[in-house]
Design an enzyme around this catalytic site. Sequence first.
Site, PDB file in Angstrom:
ATOM      1  N   SER A  46       0.796  -1.238   0.000  1.00 25.52           N
ATOM      2  CA  SER A  46       0.000   0.000   0.000  1.00 25.52           C
ATOM      3  C   SER A  46       0.823   1.279   0.000  1.00 25.52           C
ATOM      4  O   SER A  46       0.250   2.371  -0.005  1.00 25.52           O
ATOM      5  CB  SER A  46      -0.951   0.004   1.198  1.00 25.52           C
ATOM      6  OG  SER A  46      -2.021  -0.878   0.981  1.00 25.52           O
ATOM      7  N   LYS A  49      -0.231   3.672  -2.637  1.00 28.42           N
ATOM      8  CA  LYS A  49      -1.282   4.695  -2.505  1.00 28.42           C
ATOM      9  C   LYS A  49      -0.708   6.099  -2.390  1.00 28.42           C
ATOM     10  O   LYS A  49      -1.424   7.087  -2.616  1.00 28.42           O
ATOM     11  CB  LYS A  49      -2.181   4.381  -1.315  1.00 28.42           C
ATOM     12  CG  LYS A  49      -3.006   3.097  -1.482  1.00 28.42           C
ATOM     13  CD  LYS A  49      -3.977   2.896  -0.340  1.00 28.42           C
ATOM     14  CE  LYS A  49      -4.802   1.625  -0.520  1.00 28.42           C
ATOM     15  NZ  LYS A  49      -4.061   0.401  -0.193  1.00 28.42           N
ATOM     16  N   SER A 106      -5.976   3.347   4.413  1.00 27.64           N
ATOM     17  CA  SER A 106      -5.362   2.562   3.337  1.00 27.64           C
ATOM     18  C   SER A 106      -6.409   1.693   2.649  1.00 27.64           C
ATOM     19  O   SER A 106      -6.179   0.523   2.337  1.00 27.64           O
ATOM     20  CB  SER A 106      -4.222   1.693   3.869  1.00 27.64           C
ATOM     21  OG  SER A 106      -3.395   1.263   2.820  1.00 27.64           O
ATOM     22  N   LYS A 209       3.137   6.600   5.180  1.00 29.40           N
ATOM     23  CA  LYS A 209       2.258   5.543   4.680  1.00 29.40           C
ATOM     24  C   LYS A 209       2.786   4.164   5.028  1.00 29.40           C
ATOM     25  O   LYS A 209       3.977   3.879   4.878  1.00 29.40           O
ATOM     26  CB  LYS A 209       2.121   5.681   3.147  1.00 29.40           C
ATOM     27  CG  LYS A 209       1.037   4.784   2.562  1.00 29.40           C
ATOM     28  CD  LYS A 209      -0.333   5.287   2.912  1.00 29.40           C
ATOM     29  CE  LYS A 209      -1.412   4.258   2.603  1.00 29.40           C
ATOM     30  NZ  LYS A 209      -1.384   3.096   3.534  1.00 29.40           N
TER      31      LYS A 209
END
Length: 478
Positions: A46, A49, A106, A209
């Site tokens: 992720s 993202k 997420s 993140k």
Amino acid sequence: MILLTGLIWVVPLSVMAAPYAAMVIDARSGEVLHSENADTRLHPASLTKMMTLYIAFEAVQNGEISMDTEVTISRNAAAEPPSKLGLRAGQKIKLRYLVRAAAVKSANDAATAIGEAIMGSEAAFARRMNRTAKALGMTRTTFKNMHGLTEDGHLSTARDMTILGRHVLYDYPQYYNLFSRQSTDAGIKAVNNTNRRMLSSYRGADGIKTGYTRAAGFNLVASAERGSERIIATVFGGNSTASRNAQVAKLLDLGFEKAPSRVAFRAPSRPPYEGKGDLLIAKSSDPTPGTHAKSIRVASAAVTQSLRPKARGGAAEPLPDLLVAEVGKDIDAVLSAVQDVSSRNAVETAVAAVAVDPGAVAPAQSVKPQRRPSEVILASVRAEPAPESAEVVSRVSTSGGRHWGINVGRYPSKYDAEKVLLKTALAEMSTLDGTLRKVVARNSGYDANFMGMTRDSADLACRRLQARQVTCFMIGPS
């Protein structure tokens, strides 16, 4: 009778773990402070993202879409596996909630919906992700989707994700606070941050993140600020959330130990805006009987290359020293500087006109005078101090229905922001005349904004300021 007994092989977890990679940089300069397997292509999970959100911020800034756009959720987006927000096919939800869900929770369904809303399909958005990655200098990254679930060929590196994290931080600072929220309203429900343990346990941590899949292990791009120092650390292949966070904390500590207290700030170069990039196919029927429908290839309305103007002759010369006089401490010097700049501009205009047409300016004819500086500046400089509030307006609005603006930075005090606004207005009188100067209080400082502009005038002002190496980004209609 022969009995066969099965053999049980015990495989250590270290053998099963995803490959490890790490990178640490001084975010202010981009200097690499530590790296290990930083160029090994691995599954980013992720962390992907960050690119989805980077493009979303870019699209909003350039008017492709707005945060209040109602996005219709497709079956494809609704069917994404967890982690997800729980969107339903056909549901309508504002882009701002999708952005929050992708950044904080997420959510895979939200990330897919963002890409489809901007580019129309997952494949088209992936192509834009790869173009943007290349422009950012992410040389060993290939994106296949917008959420980061494991897919053949969907790979990146610790170095590339560190580069991306730095761009997210500095290219779109107005959105960066999303990544430090412990929880947020995602429209249909409140969601918690997947990185909340790190945010609450490491002093100065404010993003960015997390990522996890079986193939990737536990990944994290983290950023922390202490005093004037900011460090970004990236880890691929952690064995658990706890061990990954502990390793990132060690890397951040290493970064703060190695980074100098003072260093020349070098902002990363934002890539030229290319918009949707792909050519669109527009089909129109020819009304003439017996003819076939024509397929017309039309270019996207987006700018395909940087249009920053080259400095005109003499424009690169430093402005008069008086322009940097502190506001409120030497107002007469500031006004004198304004008059000096105005007079110089008037003379240059007349000289240019004579050069083109000797009869254009008669000897007895005076050049139209510039507006008296007292109308522009005295109200904001000599006025009584404004009370502390969320927003400070330093001149009367003359926007006339114009809803765009520009931001020229975030500063530690209202005074600093007002001073920068004044200096910028003096340096760019031709493009910023008639704008509304605003100081907007944020949690992390004061934004210096010029408002009351058309989109074209805001774009021109930003390009001119960026050509002078001044940080600037456009602010769309709220």
